[in-house]
Write a protein that holds these residues in place. Structure first.
Motif, PDB file in Angstrom:
ATOM      1  N   LEU A 189      44.050  43.345  58.739  1.00 40.51           N
ATOM      2  CA  LEU A 189      44.270  44.488  57.837  1.00 40.51           C
ATOM      3  C   LEU A 189      44.697  44.048  56.436  1.00 40.51           C
ATOM      4  CD1 LEU A 189      46.183  46.820  60.336  1.00 40.51           C
ATOM      5  CD2 LEU A 189      43.958  47.343  59.289  1.00 40.51           C
ATOM      6  N   SER A 190      45.354  42.900  56.350  1.00 40.15           N
ATOM      7  CA  SER A 190      45.833  42.428  55.042  1.00 40.15           C
ATOM      8  C   SER A 190      44.672  42.144  54.085  1.00 40.15           C
ATOM      9  CB  SER A 190      46.689  41.162  55.200  1.00 40.15           C
ATOM     10  OG  SER A 190      45.885  40.037  55.519  1.00 40.15           O
ATOM     11  N   ARG A 191      43.474  42.005  54.629  1.00 33.81           N
ATOM     12  CA  ARG A 191      42.295  41.700  53.796  1.00 33.81           C
ATOM     13  C   ARG A 191      41.535  42.962  53.372  1.00 33.81           C
ATOM     14  NH1 ARG A 191      39.417  38.016  58.054  1.00 33.81           N
ATOM     15  NH2 ARG A 191      37.743  37.913  56.502  1.00 33.81           N
ATOM     16  N   MET A 192      41.926  44.120  53.873  1.00 33.90           N
ATOM     17  CA  MET A 192      41.093  45.314  53.709  1.00 33.90           C
ATOM     18  C   MET A 192      41.338  46.212  52.496  1.00 33.90           C
ATOM     19  SD  MET A 192      40.476  46.664  57.598  1.00 33.90           S
ATOM     20  CE  MET A 192      39.988  45.522  58.895  1.00 33.90           C
ATOM     21  N   PRO A 193      42.550  46.273  51.941  1.00 34.77           N
ATOM     22  CA  PRO A 193      42.758  47.308  50.911  1.00 34.77           C
ATOM     23  C   PRO A 193      42.151  46.995  49.548  1.00 34.77           C
ATOM     24  CG  PRO A 193      44.864  46.615  51.905  1.00 34.77           C
ATOM     25  CD  PRO A 193      43.818  45.617  52.294  1.00 34.77           C
ATOM     26  N   TRP A 194      41.959  45.726  49.226  1.00 30.78           N
ATOM     27  CA  TRP A 194      41.879  45.306  47.821  1.00 30.78           C
ATOM     28  C   TRP A 194      40.640  45.771  47.079  1.00 30.78           C
ATOM     29  CZ3 TRP A 194      46.576  45.073  48.200  1.00 30.78           C
ATOM     30  CH2 TRP A 194      47.220  44.396  49.234  1.00 30.78           C
ATOM     31  N   ASP A 195      39.478  45.793  47.738  1.00 30.20           N
ATOM     32  CA  ASP A 195      38.289  46.265  47.023  1.00 30.20           C
ATOM     33  C   ASP A 195      38.365  47.771  46.763  1.00 30.20           C
ATOM     34  OD1 ASP A 195      37.872  47.010  49.641  1.00 30.20           O
ATOM     35  OD2 ASP A 195      35.876  46.137  49.828  1.00 30.20           O
ATOM     36  N   GLY A 196      39.338  48.416  47.386  1.00 30.90           N
ATOM     37  CA  GLY A 196      39.551  49.844  47.127  1.00 30.90           C
ATOM     38  C   GLY A 196      40.243  50.122  45.792  1.00 30.90           C
ATOM     39  N   PHE A 197      40.806  49.065  45.181  1.00 34.10           N
ATOM     40  CA  PHE A 197      41.456  49.225  43.871  1.00 34.10           C
ATOM     41  C   PHE A 197      40.460  48.930  42.751  1.00 34.10           C
ATOM     42  CE2 PHE A 197      44.989  48.575  46.781  1.00 34.10           C
ATOM     43  CZ  PHE A 197      45.893  49.531  46.357  1.00 34.10           C
ATOM     44  N   ALA A 198      39.261  49.465  42.901  1.00 34.04           N
ATOM     45  CA  ALA A 198      38.225  49.265  41.886  1.00 34.04           C
ATOM     46  C   ALA A 198      38.644  49.960  40.593  1.00 34.04           C
ATOM     47  CB  ALA A 198      36.897  49.813  42.385  1.00 34.04           C
ATOM     48  N   ALA A 236      49.491  54.375  43.146  1.00 29.75           N
ATOM     49  CA  ALA A 236      49.062  53.145  42.464  1.00 29.75           C
ATOM     50  C   ALA A 236      49.419  53.216  40.978  1.00 29.75           C
ATOM     51  CB  ALA A 236      47.559  52.956  42.634  1.00 29.75           C
ATOM     52  N   LEU A 237      50.069  52.174  40.478  1.00 31.29           N
ATOM     53  CA  LEU A 237      50.487  52.134  39.068  1.00 31.29           C
ATOM     54  C   LEU A 237      49.417  51.487  38.190  1.00 31.29           C
ATOM     55  CD1 LEU A 237      54.240  51.048  39.447  1.00 31.29           C
ATOM     56  CD2 LEU A 237      53.364  53.311  38.789  1.00 31.29           C
ATOM     57  N   PRO A 238      49.377  51.854  36.903  1.00 35.35           N
ATOM     58  CA  PRO A 238      48.384  51.267  35.982  1.00 35.35           C
ATOM     59  C   PRO A 238      48.492  49.736  35.873  1.00 35.35           C
ATOM     60  CG  PRO A 238      49.485  53.158  34.977  1.00 35.35           C
ATOM     61  CD  PRO A 238      50.193  52.887  36.269  1.00 35.35           C
ATOM     62  N   THR A 239      49.645  49.175  36.223  1.00 39.78           N
ATOM     63  CA  THR A 239      49.810  47.715  36.155  1.00 39.78           C
ATOM     64  C   THR A 239      48.802  46.987  37.048  1.00 39.78           C
ATOM     65  OG1 THR A 239      51.601  48.034  37.745  1.00 39.78           O
ATOM     66  CG2 THR A 239      52.240  47.556  35.482  1.00 39.78           C
ATOM     67  N   ILE A 240      48.298  47.681  38.059  1.00 37.19           N
ATOM     68  CA  ILE A 240      47.281  47.075  38.937  1.00 37.19           C
ATOM     69  C   ILE A 240      46.099  46.586  38.112  1.00 37.19           C
ATOM     70  CG2 ILE A 240      45.507  47.706  40.651  1.00 37.19           C
ATOM     71  CD1 ILE A 240      47.725  49.448  41.981  1.00 37.19           C
ATOM     72  N   TRP A 241      45.686  47.382  37.129  1.00 36.96           N
ATOM     73  CA  TRP A 241      44.522  47.012  36.319  1.00 36.96           C
ATOM     74  C   TRP A 241      44.934  46.292  35.028  1.00 36.96           C
ATOM     75  CZ3 TRP A 241      45.175  51.642  38.947  1.00 36.96           C
ATOM     76  CH2 TRP A 241      44.362  51.770  40.088  1.00 36.96           C
ATOM     77  N   LYS A 242      46.167  46.579  34.576  1.00 30.75           N
ATOM     78  CA  LYS A 242      46.647  45.913  33.349  1.00 30.75           C
ATOM     79  C   LYS A 242      46.994  44.457  33.612  1.00 30.75           C
ATOM     80  CE  LYS A 242      48.635  49.884  30.932  1.00 30.75           C
ATOM     81  NZ  LYS A 242      49.859  50.682  31.059  1.00 30.75           N
ATOM     82  N   LYS A 278      48.094  39.119  38.276  1.00 35.06           N
ATOM     83  CA  LYS A 278      49.335  39.169  39.063  1.00 35.06           C
ATOM     84  C   LYS A 278      49.116  39.985  40.349  1.00 35.06           C
ATOM     85  CE  LYS A 278      54.271  40.121  38.608  1.00 35.06           C
ATOM     86  NZ  LYS A 278      55.290  40.911  37.895  1.00 35.06           N
ATOM     87  N   PHE A 279      48.338  41.040  40.245  1.00 35.79           N
ATOM     88  CA  PHE A 279      48.030  41.867  41.424  1.00 35.79           C
ATOM     89  C   PHE A 279      47.249  41.041  42.443  1.00 35.79           C
ATOM     90  CE2 PHE A 279      45.403  45.435  43.388  1.00 35.79           C
ATOM     91  CZ  PHE A 279      46.440  45.917  44.174  1.00 35.79           C
ATOM     92  N   LYS A 280      46.311  40.275  41.947  1.00 33.09           N
ATOM     93  CA  LYS A 280      45.511  39.406  42.818  1.00 33.09           C
ATOM     94  C   LYS A 280      46.409  38.385  43.520  1.00 33.09           C
ATOM     95  CE  LYS A 280      41.491  37.445  44.100  1.00 33.09           C
ATOM     96  NZ  LYS A 280      40.669  38.121  45.104  1.00 33.09           N
ATOM     97  N   GLN A 281      47.346  37.822  42.766  1.00 32.22           N
ATOM     98  CA  GLN A 281      48.278  36.856  43.366  1.00 32.22           C
ATOM     99  C   GLN A 281      49.123  37.512  44.457  1.00 32.22           C
ATOM    100  OE1 GLN A 281      50.606  35.123  40.173  1.00 32.22           O
ATOM    101  NE2 GLN A 281      48.752  34.371  39.173  1.00 32.22           N
TER     102      GLN A 281
END
Lengths: 156, 156
Positions: free
Chosen positions: A74-83, A96-102, A106-109
């Motif tokens: 499950l830890s691999r599943m959410p991330w492509d949803g933050f398109a 979800a905060l705008p920092t995800i895309w800004k 860091k979000f990827k890390q």
């Protein structure tokens, strides 16, 4: 498999909108629901482990091993949803905060750190070393919290 | 891991209600949301496979192998969410039919059939035999459809 059966399977997929969704880029509201679904299930399988690590539920090595296996996947599943397409979607409630895309790096890390800790828990849970397992449950909880702290609206 | 870090992980778990949920039997509305989350993710990962099997999307063996692995694990997740306690829950919209509890043996068989077909797809997807993989995608779709046909309200 008969042709009839095969066509029934295809009709089902079409009826569910799966095939249409697979054709085009999935709609932002669908992506949000899918990523939230992954988080919901992470909660389902992490909760009992946190309780065991705190001594609030009896330790059960079989439950730990199963939940850790599930969490690792499950830890691999959410991330492509933050398109990027979901950034301004207003029809679905999201924390979800705008920092995800800004601050995408860091979000990827943070994603990779969580995946790493969850994968490690799945490994450690096979060892039968209860203290090590409990420590690693704590590490997973910390990874959840670090990402939520930076990238999710504070929960009431 | 420092004690501070560990406690942070625990606080997080408590804050999310995970530990509370793990203590008592999970609430019916939580169980429903969790089982729906599993179905949502099954849809996410099955859709592209159905499209490939129909020749509506290009065949990609890496996507097939990953999605099949995810589906195999996800196929095990919804069932404990169909607890007897959820039968009369009205606060969450659900398409679950009363036959789930009236014909529990048949429902159990349908679950196991789907798990079996999804697990087989994960195996077959490693073989690289595209025709066999596509046939097995059809078998998974059939298993989805058989269960939905008997135990889910007809979708509009």
């Amino acid at each position: 498999m008969s042709k009839k059966v095969w066509l029934a399977g295809l009709s089902l997929a079409v009826g569910m909108g799966y095939v249409a969704a697979a054709h085009a880029q999935a709609k932002p509201e669908v992506l949000i629901k899918q990523r939230q679904a992954a988080m919901t299930l992470q909660g389902k399988y992490f909760g009992p482990l946190a309780a065991m690590a705190q001594g609030k539920a009896p330790y059960n090595k079989d439950t730990v091993a199963r939940n850790a296996e599930f969490l690792s996947v499950l830890s691999r599943m959410p991330w492509d949803g933050f398109a990027e397409s979901t950034k301004d979607e207003k029809t679905v409630k999201t924390a979800a905060l705008p920092t995800i895309w800004k601050d995408a790096d860091k979000f990827k890390q943070a994603q990779e750190h969580f995946e790493h800790e969850a994968s490690k828990l799945a490994q450690v849970s096979k060892s039968g070393d209860e203290a090590a397992v409990k420590a690693q449950i704590g590490a997973v909880g910390k990874a959840c919290g670090a990402c939520h702290g930076d990238f999710r609206e504070k929960q009431q």
